[in-house]
Design a protein around this motif. Structure first.
Motif, PDB file in Angstrom:
ATOM      1  N   ARG A 127       0.867  -1.188   0.000  1.00 45.52           N
ATOM      2  CA  ARG A 127       0.000   0.000   0.000  1.00 45.52           C
ATOM      3  C   ARG A 127       0.896   1.229   0.000  1.00 45.52           C
ATOM      4  NH1 ARG A 127      -5.680   0.645   1.820  1.00 45.52           N
ATOM      5  NH2 ARG A 127      -6.033   2.865   2.110  1.00 45.52           N
ATOM      6  N   GLU A 140      -4.562   7.719   5.132  1.00 44.37           N
ATOM      7  CA  GLU A 140      -3.804   7.016   4.085  1.00 44.37           C
ATOM      8  C   GLU A 140      -2.340   6.856   4.501  1.00 44.37           C
ATOM      9  OE1 GLU A 140      -6.831   6.226   1.231  1.00 44.37           O
ATOM     10  OE2 GLU A 140      -4.813   5.461   1.602  1.00 44.37           O
ATOM     11  N   SER A 178      -2.491   3.903  -3.010  1.00 46.67           N
ATOM     12  CA  SER A 178      -3.838   4.142  -2.460  1.00 46.67           C
ATOM     13  C   SER A 178      -4.202   5.624  -2.541  1.00 46.67           C
ATOM     14  CB  SER A 178      -3.889   3.706  -0.997  1.00 46.67           C
ATOM     15  OG  SER A 178      -3.046   4.551  -0.223  1.00 46.67           O
TER      16      SER A 178
END
Ligand code: APR
Ligand code: ZN
Length: 271
Positions: A27, A198, A111
């Motif tokens: 990610r 995030e 992401s």
């Protein structure tokens, strides 16, 4: 004593480690500053000849308090607009830095792209708007500070060139400002909250083209690192976070990613 790696590597020496960190990540957050748009012809802020070498920033307080400050802010905006228009229309599609970010995005493991930039170029380069988190707003349109009515730049520019007066809101008469965050202006809460989420969820945080001096945006790379993510910094100049990074590459963004992009193209793989 094992020789310590120099804290920043050249694009050539850092390329293999960069590819390894990207390949191992699930990610990825890409964090960008004005340095990703310089190869589109838009000067950054703090490099020699950058936007702050000729002008001092106009604070939000001054903008609200003074018609002269608003007049100067709009004069600067329209003086810079041809650079932004050319970048949006053409140069962003030839930009090695934006091509590198698109290639990262194409791995399917990015992401979010958290940007300090207001130039809308990540979206213009083909990144889905919903993946871009704009911490300092967007300069491609304007809004009323009182009623939030949206105003288009072309309309404002026509009136400004005719009268020389800063725009007032057609809906309520309020002060109209580009949809950007100026020094002294509150940060956008929703974007900040999403960016923090995030950052905390990432296992690789890549900071591209930023001097990492403006808070609170520049806190995010350190937060990612403290939360267990690997931190990569790619920048022409040293930054205050290079020593914290797992990999700090001192050089051009496009050049740094060129061999990773080539090896990916050669293998046709999502590495
Ligand atoms: N490759 C690598 N680094 C680059 C490149 C490039 N092609 N071009 C420029 N740089 C580097 C410069 O050396 C500089 O250190 O990008 C960095 C840009 O830093 P700044 O000009 O300080 O821009 P940024 O970090 O985005 O500024 C943050 O400050 O003025 C406010 O709101 C404004 O969002 C901006 C914030
Ligand atoms: Zn209004």
């Amino acid at each position: 004593m094992a020789s310590r790696l120099p804290k920043s590597l050249s694009p050539a020496d850092g390329g293999a480690r960069l590819a390894q960190l990207i390949g191992a990540a699930d990610r990825i957050v890409v964090f960008t500053g004005a340095g990703v748009s310089t190869d589109c012809g838009i000067p950054d802020f703090r490099s020699p000849g950058g936007q702050w070498s000729n002008n001092m920033p106009i604070s939000f307080q001054d903008f609200v308090a003074s018609a002269d400050a608003r007049r100067e802010a709009w004069r600067r905006k329209f003086a810079m607009q041809p650079f932004f228009d050319a970048a949006t229309a053409t140069t962003v599609h030839e930009s090695p830095a934006h091509a590198a970010i698109r290639a990262l995005n194409d791995t399917g493991r990015v992401s979010a792209i958290i940007t300090q930039n207001i130039d809308n170029l990540h979206q213009a380069s083909g990144i889905p708007a919903e993946r871009v988190i704009e911490l300092h707003g967007n300069g491609s349109y304007a809004t009323c500070l009182d009623c939030s009515e949206r105003h288009e730049l072309d309309d404002i520019r026509r009136a400004f060139e005719e009268t020389g007066d800063p725009p007032a809101c057609s809906a309520c008469g309020g002060i109209v400002k580009t949809a950007t965050v100026s020094f002294g202006q509150p940060m956008p809460r929703a974007q900040m909250r999403r960016a923090l989420g995030e950052t905390l969820a990432s296992d690789l945080f890549i900071a591209l083209g930023s001097s990492l001096v403006v808070m609170p945006a520049a806190e995010l790379p350190a937060i990612a690192k403290q939360n267990g993510a690997a931190l990569v910094i790619v920048n022409n100049e040293a930054t205050g976070l290079d020593a914290l990074a797992d990999l700090a590459i001192r050089g051009d963004i496009g050049e740094t990613f060129a061999c990773w992009m080539q090896s990916r193209a050669d293998r046709g793989a999502n590495i």
